[in-house]
Design a protein around this motif. Structure first.
Motif, mmCIF file in Angstrom:
data_model
loop_
_atom_site.group_PDB
_atom_site.id
_atom_site.type_symbol
_atom_site.label_atom_id
_atom_site.label_comp_id
_atom_site.label_asym_id
_atom_site.label_seq_id
_atom_site.Cartn_x
_atom_site.Cartn_y
_atom_site.Cartn_z
ATOM 1 N N ASP A 54 -6.535 -5.335 -10.834
ATOM 2 C CA ASP A 54 -7.070 -4.891 -9.550
ATOM 3 C C ASP A 54 -6.961 -3.375 -9.443
ATOM 4 N N SER B 189 0.815 -1.214 0.000
ATOM 5 C CA SER B 189 0.000 0.000 0.000
ATOM 6 C C SER B 189 0.850 1.266 0.000
ATOM 7 N N THR C 102 -7.824 1.126 -5.550
ATOM 8 C CA THR C 102 -7.640 0.585 -4.202
ATOM 9 C C THR C 102 -7.461 -0.928 -4.256
ATOM 10 N N ALA D 74 -6.351 -4.768 -3.491
ATOM 11 C CA ALA D 74 -6.241 -5.518 -2.241
ATOM 12 C C ALA D 74 -4.784 -5.557 -1.807
#
Length: 289
Positions: free
Chosen positions: A273, A251, A276, A278
Protein backbone atom coordinates in the motif's frame (compact mmCIF):
# COMPACT_ATOMS: atom_id res chain seq x y z
CA UNK A 1 -17.99 69.41 -41.65
CA UNK A 2 -20.66 67.88 -43.85
CA UNK A 3 -18.07 65.85 -45.72
CA UNK A 4 -16.71 64.59 -42.43
CA UNK A 5 -20.24 63.81 -41.25
CA UNK A 6 -20.94 61.87 -44.42
CA UNK A 7 -17.69 59.96 -44.10
CA UNK A 8 -18.56 59.18 -40.48
CA UNK A 9 -22.01 58.03 -41.55
CA UNK A 10 -20.53 55.76 -44.20
CA UNK A 11 -18.07 54.30 -41.70
CA UNK A 12 -20.80 53.70 -39.12
CA UNK A 13 -23.05 52.16 -41.73
CA UNK A 14 -20.31 49.90 -43.01
CA UNK A 15 -19.45 48.88 -39.44
CA UNK A 16 -23.08 48.02 -38.78
CA UNK A 17 -23.20 45.90 -41.94
CA UNK A 18 -19.98 44.14 -40.93
CA UNK A 19 -21.30 43.61 -37.41
CA UNK A 20 -24.57 42.14 -38.63
CA UNK A 21 -22.73 40.06 -41.19
CA UNK A 22 -20.29 38.83 -38.54
CA UNK A 23 -23.13 37.89 -36.19
CA UNK A 24 -24.94 36.08 -38.97
CA UNK A 25 -21.81 34.16 -39.92
CA UNK A 26 -21.11 33.38 -36.27
CA UNK A 27 -24.60 32.09 -35.72
CA UNK A 28 -24.20 29.80 -38.70
CA UNK A 29 -20.93 28.41 -37.33
CA UNK A 30 -22.46 27.85 -33.89
CA UNK A 31 -25.52 26.25 -35.44
CA UNK A 32 -23.27 23.90 -37.38
CA UNK A 33 -21.31 23.02 -34.23
CA UNK A 34 -24.44 22.23 -32.23
CA UNK A 35 -26.08 20.38 -35.10
CA UNK A 36 -23.06 18.07 -35.36
CA UNK A 37 -22.69 17.54 -31.60
CA UNK A 38 -23.96 14.26 -30.17
CA UNK A 39 -24.90 14.15 -26.51
CA UNK A 40 -24.78 10.86 -24.66
CA UNK A 41 -25.38 9.53 -21.17
CA UNK A 42 -23.46 8.05 -18.25
CA UNK A 43 -23.96 5.72 -15.31
CA UNK A 44 -22.24 7.49 -12.42
CA UNK A 45 -21.02 5.30 -9.56
CA UNK A 46 -22.34 6.57 -6.25
CA UNK A 47 -20.86 3.76 -4.18
CA UNK A 48 -19.06 0.43 -4.53
CA UNK A 49 -18.10 -1.65 -1.53
CA UNK A 50 -17.45 -5.11 -0.19
CA UNK A 51 -14.80 -7.77 -0.75
CA UNK A 52 -15.13 -11.28 -2.13
CA UNK A 53 -13.31 -13.59 0.29
CA UNK A 54 -12.02 -16.95 -0.94
CA UNK A 55 -12.65 -18.46 2.49
CA UNK A 56 -16.15 -17.01 2.96
CA UNK A 57 -18.59 -17.47 0.09
CA UNK A 58 -21.19 -15.42 1.99
CA UNK A 59 -18.98 -12.33 1.55
CA UNK A 60 -20.58 -9.65 -0.62
CA UNK A 61 -19.71 -7.03 -3.21
CA UNK A 62 -22.07 -4.39 -4.56
CA UNK A 63 -22.44 -1.02 -6.24
CA UNK A 64 -24.96 1.81 -6.60
CA UNK A 65 -25.18 3.86 -9.78
CA UNK A 66 -27.04 6.91 -11.09
CA UNK A 67 -28.21 7.36 -14.69
CA UNK A 68 -27.55 10.80 -16.20
CA UNK A 69 -28.71 12.04 -19.58
CA UNK A 70 -29.61 15.47 -20.96
CA UNK A 71 -33.31 14.87 -20.27
CA UNK A 72 -32.81 14.12 -16.57
CA UNK A 73 -33.15 10.36 -16.95
CA UNK A 74 -36.11 10.34 -19.34
CA UNK A 75 -33.99 9.00 -22.22
CA UNK A 76 -33.13 5.73 -20.45
CA UNK A 77 -34.74 2.60 -21.87
CA UNK A 78 -32.85 -0.02 -19.85
CA UNK A 79 -29.55 -0.99 -18.23
CA UNK A 80 -28.21 -4.50 -18.80
CA UNK A 81 -25.85 -6.10 -16.28
CA UNK A 82 -23.36 -8.74 -17.42
CA UNK A 83 -21.06 -10.98 -15.38
CA UNK A 84 -17.84 -12.72 -16.44
CA UNK A 85 -14.93 -14.49 -14.78
CA UNK A 86 -11.23 -13.80 -15.32
CA UNK A 87 -9.09 -16.76 -14.21
CA UNK A 88 -5.72 -15.38 -13.11
CA UNK A 89 -4.45 -18.55 -11.41
CA UNK A 90 -2.89 -21.31 -13.50
CA UNK A 91 -2.67 -23.97 -10.80
CA UNK A 92 -6.32 -25.04 -11.11
CA UNK A 93 -6.64 -24.79 -14.89
CA UNK A 94 -8.41 -22.14 -16.93
CA UNK A 95 -11.97 -21.53 -15.73
CA UNK A 96 -12.48 -18.26 -17.60
CA UNK A 97 -16.17 -17.54 -18.31
CA UNK A 98 -17.32 -15.15 -21.02
CA UNK A 99 -20.01 -12.55 -20.37
CA UNK A 100 -23.47 -13.66 -19.31
CA UNK A 101 -26.48 -11.34 -19.05
CA UNK A 102 -27.78 -11.67 -15.49
CA UNK A 103 -30.16 -8.74 -15.00
CA UNK A 104 -31.96 -5.98 -16.85
CA UNK A 105 -32.87 -2.78 -14.99
CA UNK A 106 -35.93 -1.04 -16.45
CA UNK A 107 -36.89 2.57 -15.57
CA UNK A 108 -39.41 1.33 -12.99
CA UNK A 109 -36.59 -0.52 -11.17
CA UNK A 110 -34.88 2.78 -10.36
CA UNK A 111 -35.63 5.11 -7.46
CA UNK A 112 -35.21 8.87 -7.42
CA UNK A 113 -31.85 9.91 -6.05
CA UNK A 114 -30.60 12.99 -4.22
CA UNK A 115 -30.44 15.04 -7.42
CA UNK A 116 -33.73 13.82 -8.85
CA UNK A 117 -32.02 11.32 -11.15
CA UNK A 118 -32.67 7.55 -11.43
CA UNK A 119 -30.64 5.42 -8.99
CA UNK A 120 -30.30 1.63 -8.77
CA UNK A 121 -28.16 -0.87 -6.85
CA UNK A 122 -26.82 -4.39 -7.22
CA UNK A 123 -25.27 -6.66 -4.59
CA UNK A 124 -24.28 -10.31 -4.68
CA UNK A 125 -22.63 -12.84 -2.44
CA UNK A 126 -19.62 -14.70 -3.76
CA UNK A 127 -21.68 -17.90 -3.68
CA UNK A 128 -24.38 -16.37 -5.88
CA UNK A 129 -21.84 -14.95 -8.33
CA UNK A 130 -20.13 -18.33 -8.66
CA UNK A 131 -23.51 -20.00 -9.23
CA UNK A 132 -24.38 -17.52 -11.99
CA UNK A 133 -21.03 -18.29 -13.62
CA UNK A 134 -21.48 -22.06 -13.26
CA UNK A 135 -18.32 -22.38 -11.15
CA UNK A 136 -17.69 -24.74 -8.26
CA UNK A 137 -15.08 -25.27 -5.57
CA UNK A 138 -11.74 -25.85 -7.27
CA UNK A 139 -12.62 -23.62 -10.24
CA UNK A 140 -11.59 -20.39 -8.49
CA UNK A 141 -8.96 -19.08 -6.12
CA UNK A 142 -7.64 -15.89 -4.64
CA UNK A 143 -6.42 -13.55 -7.37
CA UNK A 144 -9.17 -14.46 -9.82
CA UNK A 145 -11.63 -11.69 -10.70
CA UNK A 146 -15.40 -11.58 -10.99
CA UNK A 147 -16.28 -8.84 -13.45
CA UNK A 148 -19.49 -6.85 -13.78
CA UNK A 149 -20.26 -4.66 -16.81
CA UNK A 150 -23.18 -2.28 -17.30
CA UNK A 151 -24.65 -1.38 -20.70
CA UNK A 152 -26.99 1.62 -20.90
CA UNK A 153 -29.51 1.71 -23.75
CA UNK A 154 -31.35 4.94 -24.58
CA UNK A 155 -34.79 5.28 -26.13
CA UNK A 156 -33.21 6.21 -29.48
CA UNK A 157 -31.39 2.86 -29.57
CA UNK A 158 -27.91 4.14 -28.72
CA UNK A 159 -25.89 2.17 -26.18
CA UNK A 160 -23.10 3.22 -23.81
CA UNK A 161 -20.65 1.08 -21.84
CA UNK A 162 -17.02 0.96 -20.69
CA UNK A 163 -15.71 0.97 -24.27
CA UNK A 164 -17.29 4.41 -24.74
CA UNK A 165 -15.77 5.90 -21.58
CA UNK A 166 -12.73 8.17 -21.54
CA UNK A 167 -10.74 9.43 -18.58
CA UNK A 168 -13.05 12.44 -18.34
CA UNK A 169 -16.00 10.13 -17.72
CA UNK A 170 -14.40 7.34 -15.68
CA UNK A 171 -12.70 9.71 -13.25
CA UNK A 172 -13.49 12.97 -11.44
CA UNK A 173 -17.11 13.81 -10.66
CA UNK A 174 -18.68 11.43 -13.16
CA UNK A 175 -16.87 8.30 -11.90
CA UNK A 176 -18.64 6.28 -14.59
CA UNK A 177 -16.51 3.25 -15.47
CA UNK A 178 -19.54 1.05 -16.36
CA UNK A 179 -17.30 -1.77 -15.05
CA UNK A 180 -16.42 -3.36 -11.71
CA UNK A 181 -13.86 -6.14 -11.33
CA UNK A 182 -13.46 -7.20 -7.71
CA UNK A 183 -10.50 -9.53 -7.27
CA UNK A 184 -11.16 -12.46 -4.94
CA UNK A 185 -9.13 -12.04 -1.76
CA UNK A 186 -7.88 -14.69 0.66
CA UNK A 187 -8.64 -13.35 4.13
CA UNK A 188 -7.41 -16.01 6.58
CA UNK A 189 -10.14 -17.16 8.98
CA UNK A 190 -7.41 -17.69 11.60
CA UNK A 191 -3.95 -16.11 12.03
CA UNK A 192 -1.31 -17.69 9.79
CA UNK A 193 1.70 -18.50 12.01
CA UNK A 194 5.30 -17.78 11.09
CA UNK A 195 7.63 -14.88 10.38
CA UNK A 196 6.33 -11.79 8.58
CA UNK A 197 8.49 -9.18 6.87
CA UNK A 198 7.62 -5.48 6.55
CA UNK A 199 9.45 -3.42 3.93
CA UNK A 200 9.10 0.29 4.72
CA UNK A 201 9.85 3.01 2.14
CA UNK A 202 9.88 6.80 2.32
CA UNK A 203 10.19 8.59 -1.02
CA UNK A 204 11.66 11.78 0.48
CA UNK A 205 14.26 9.93 2.51
CA UNK A 206 13.57 11.39 5.95
CA UNK A 207 11.68 8.53 7.58
CA UNK A 208 7.97 8.10 8.16
CA UNK A 209 7.46 11.28 10.21
CA UNK A 210 5.22 9.72 12.83
CA UNK A 211 3.48 7.10 10.69
CA UNK A 212 3.65 3.50 11.87
CA UNK A 213 2.30 -0.02 11.52
CA UNK A 214 0.95 -1.22 14.85
CA UNK A 215 0.25 -4.88 15.52
CA UNK A 216 -1.42 -6.80 18.33
CA UNK A 217 -0.69 -10.51 18.87
CA UNK A 218 -2.76 -12.04 21.67
CA UNK A 219 -2.81 -8.75 23.55
CA UNK A 220 0.86 -7.90 23.03
CA UNK A 221 1.31 -4.64 21.13
CA UNK A 222 4.22 -3.72 18.86
CA UNK A 223 4.86 -0.75 16.60
CA UNK A 224 7.06 -0.50 13.51
CA UNK A 225 8.19 2.67 11.78
CA UNK A 226 11.01 4.14 9.71
CA UNK A 227 12.83 6.55 11.99
CA UNK A 228 15.02 7.99 9.23
CA UNK A 229 16.25 7.33 5.72
CA UNK A 230 14.47 6.07 2.63
CA UNK A 231 13.94 2.37 3.42
CA UNK A 232 14.06 -0.25 6.10
CA UNK A 233 12.99 -3.81 6.92
CA UNK A 234 11.34 -5.19 10.04
CA UNK A 235 10.20 -8.69 10.99
CA UNK A 236 7.81 -10.14 13.53
CA UNK A 237 6.58 -13.64 14.34
CA UNK A 238 3.06 -14.92 14.87
CA UNK A 239 3.33 -18.02 17.10
CA UNK A 240 1.39 -21.23 16.50
CA UNK A 241 -1.96 -21.17 18.27
CA UNK A 242 -2.35 -17.38 18.08
CA UNK A 243 -6.00 -16.37 18.34
CA UNK A 244 -5.73 -12.57 18.10
CA UNK A 245 -3.71 -10.90 15.35
CA UNK A 246 -4.47 -7.40 14.09
CA UNK A 247 -2.55 -4.80 12.12
CA UNK A 248 -3.21 -1.09 11.72
CA UNK A 249 -1.61 1.71 9.73
CA UNK A 250 -1.31 4.89 11.80
CA UNK A 251 -1.08 8.15 9.87
CA UNK A 252 1.91 10.50 10.13
CA UNK A 253 2.71 13.99 8.90
CA UNK A 254 3.65 13.11 5.31
CA UNK A 255 1.79 9.95 4.29
CA UNK A 256 2.19 10.86 0.62
CA UNK A 257 5.84 9.79 0.99
CA UNK A 258 5.01 6.46 2.67
CA UNK A 259 4.83 3.01 1.06
CA UNK A 260 4.97 -0.42 2.65
CA UNK A 261 4.79 -4.11 1.75
CA UNK A 262 4.16 -7.05 4.07
CA UNK A 263 5.33 -10.54 3.08
CA UNK A 264 3.61 -13.51 4.72
CA UNK A 265 5.38 -16.64 6.05
CA UNK A 266 4.17 -18.40 2.88
CA UNK A 267 6.29 -16.04 0.76
CA UNK A 268 3.25 -14.25 -0.65
CA UNK A 269 2.88 -10.50 -0.71
CA UNK A 270 0.09 -10.19 1.85
CA UNK A 271 -0.43 -6.48 1.15
CA UNK A 272 1.29 -3.52 -0.44
CA UNK A 273 0.00 0.00 0.00
CA UNK A 274 1.04 3.58 -0.65
CA UNK A 275 1.88 6.26 -1.33
CA UNK A 276 -0.69 7.56 1.16
CA UNK A 277 -1.67 4.16 2.58
CA UNK A 278 -5.20 3.60 3.81
CA UNK A 279 -5.44 4.57 7.47
CA UNK A 280 -6.82 2.00 9.89
CA UNK A 281 -7.10 -1.78 9.88
CA UNK A 282 -4.81 -3.67 7.50
CA UNK A 283 -6.38 -6.74 5.91
CA UNK A 284 -3.91 -9.39 4.79
CA UNK A 285 -4.39 -11.48 1.66
CA UNK A 286 -2.83 -14.93 2.18
CA UNK A 287 -4.00 -17.71 -0.12
CA UNK A 288 -1.45 -20.39 0.76
CA UNK A 289 -1.85 -20.29 4.52
Amino acid sequence: MKIISKISSYILGASAVLLVSSCDDGDKVIDEVFSSTTRGAVLRTLESNGVYDRFDTSSTFGFTFEEQDYEGGDLMEKVDLYISFDDNTEENGDSTVDEILIQTFLPEDFTEGEFGLPVASYESTLANALSLLGLEEGDFDGGDAIQYRLVLTLTDGRTFSNDDSTGTITGSFFNAPFFYGPVIKCIPPAPVPGEYTIDLVDSYGDGWNGASIDIVIDGVESSFTLEEGSSGTETFTVPDGTTEFTLEFVSGDFDSEVTYEITAPTGETAIEDGPTPAVGTITLNICKG
